[in-house]
Each structure stands twice: as C-alpha cells, then as structure tokens.
Design a protein around this motif. Structure first.
Motif: not given
Length: 207
Positions: A92-96, A121-124, A128-133
């Motif tokens: 969404w809007k270039g964001t994972y 841990q997965h959301m963390k 860390k990879q600048n995704g949004t969880a």
C-alpha cells in the motif's frame, strides 16, 4: 481426512453440541466474521487500485492420497506444513504491510494468549525491514474494532513476559490504538486508520 501439526500431533476440530451450533448460527446471522469483513474490504481496495492485500494461504503438506476411482483422488492425511506467521500481507502506497486479525468475545480486554511468539517475532522482523506490522482486533460483543501498531503489541507482550498482566485492556486500546468505525463500502476502512498511525510515527521521527 487426517491433518497433523508439524510436530506430528493430530489436528482435532472442536466439537460442538446442537445447542452451540444453533447459538453460533444465530450469532453469524447478526454479522460476518472479521475475516469476511477484511476480505471484502481488501477486494474494495484492489478494485479501486488503492492497495493489494491478500489473506495468506495456510501451508499444508499432503502425506496420503487414496484413489477410489481412476478419475478421482481423495486426500486422507495431511500436515500443517509450518507454523503460520500472520493472516494478511500486501503493498500500500509503496509500503509493505503485514498484519494479524483477531476476535475476542470479552468486553474488557484482549488475551495475549491469542497471539503466538513466532507471530511477534515475524512482525518484529517486518518492522526491521521498514515494513509496517500491526494487529486488527475486533471486540465482537461490543462491535468495536482497533488497529494496533506493532510497537504497542510488543510493549504489552514484553510486559507479560516480565510477569505483568496477560492481556491488553480495552482502556489501553482506546489510549494507544486507532478505532475503526465500520461502514458500508468498505466495511472496515483500516487503511485510513493506518494512515493516521504512520503520519504520527513520521511526526515523531521529524522531531
């Protein structure tokens, strides 16, 4: 068909009585599940070129197949291939974005036992990879919905691990999360709520 978990333990569906089935049917008639609502909202986002978000398939490893007829095959035993991570992901809007959807029938809190360590841990890892969880939590009895940022989930998880309470209170949701007001199309405009969270995070970074 027999389905087993990765550790070999047999998966047994929860058995319900006739009275429970009638109760569940009555409840379903009052409204759709959170998954149904999110799937319909995601279809709306996709049809309007707003976002591409899908529910993740559950990995299943087929072990045994019987062939009662040449033209037919029937799976008789299978395993969940690996522990699931979260329910939904997309762009969404270039964001994972990556999130878990949960429902609770309690009126005052959300039990953290509904979340697993590997999901945290997965959301963390995603953040860390600048995704949004984040989490989307529905208080089904109250018909209230909240988008919960990962950092809030993590702080309450760590609180539990150090001996604190094992749930997030409704008051804490109201204070730290953004509530979604259900509508018609889409039913749950959770991206609007998420936009507010991301703008707030950017303001903190700029300061």
């Amino acid at each position: 068909m027999t389905i087993r978990y990765p550790n070999g333990k047999k998966y047994t569906p929860v058995q319900t009585t006739k009275r429970q089935n009638l109760k569940n049917l009555s409840f379903s008639n009052r409204g759709k599940t959170l998954e149904d609502e999110l799937n319909e909202s995601n279809e709306f986002y996709l049809s309007r070129d707003i976002a591409v978000i899908h529910k993740k398939p559950i990995p299943v490893q087929i072990v045994k197949v019987s062939y009662p007829a040449r033209s037919a095959a029937r799976i008789t035993e299978a395993y969940f291939g690996a522990p699931s991570t979260t329910d939904y992901n997309g762009v969404w809007k270039g964001t994972y974005i990556d999130f878990e959807a949960k429902e609770t029938k309690t009126k005052t809190s959300f039990p953290l036992s509904n979340i697993h360590e590997h999901q945290i841990q997965h959301m963390k890892n995603v953040t860390k990879q600048n995704g949004t969880a984040f989490l989307i939590v529905k208080f089904s009895t109250l018909d209230r919905y909240f988008v919960v940022p990962y950092d809030v989930v993590e702080s309450k998880w760590e609180r539990m691990k150090t001996g604190g309470r094992k749930s997030i209170t409704l008051a804490e949701f109201e204070e730290t999360s953004i509530e979604i007001k259900p509508g018609y199309i889409p039913r749950l405009d959770y991206l609007k709520a998420l936009n507010g969270i991301m703008e707030s995070a950017n303001e903190k970074i700029e300061r």
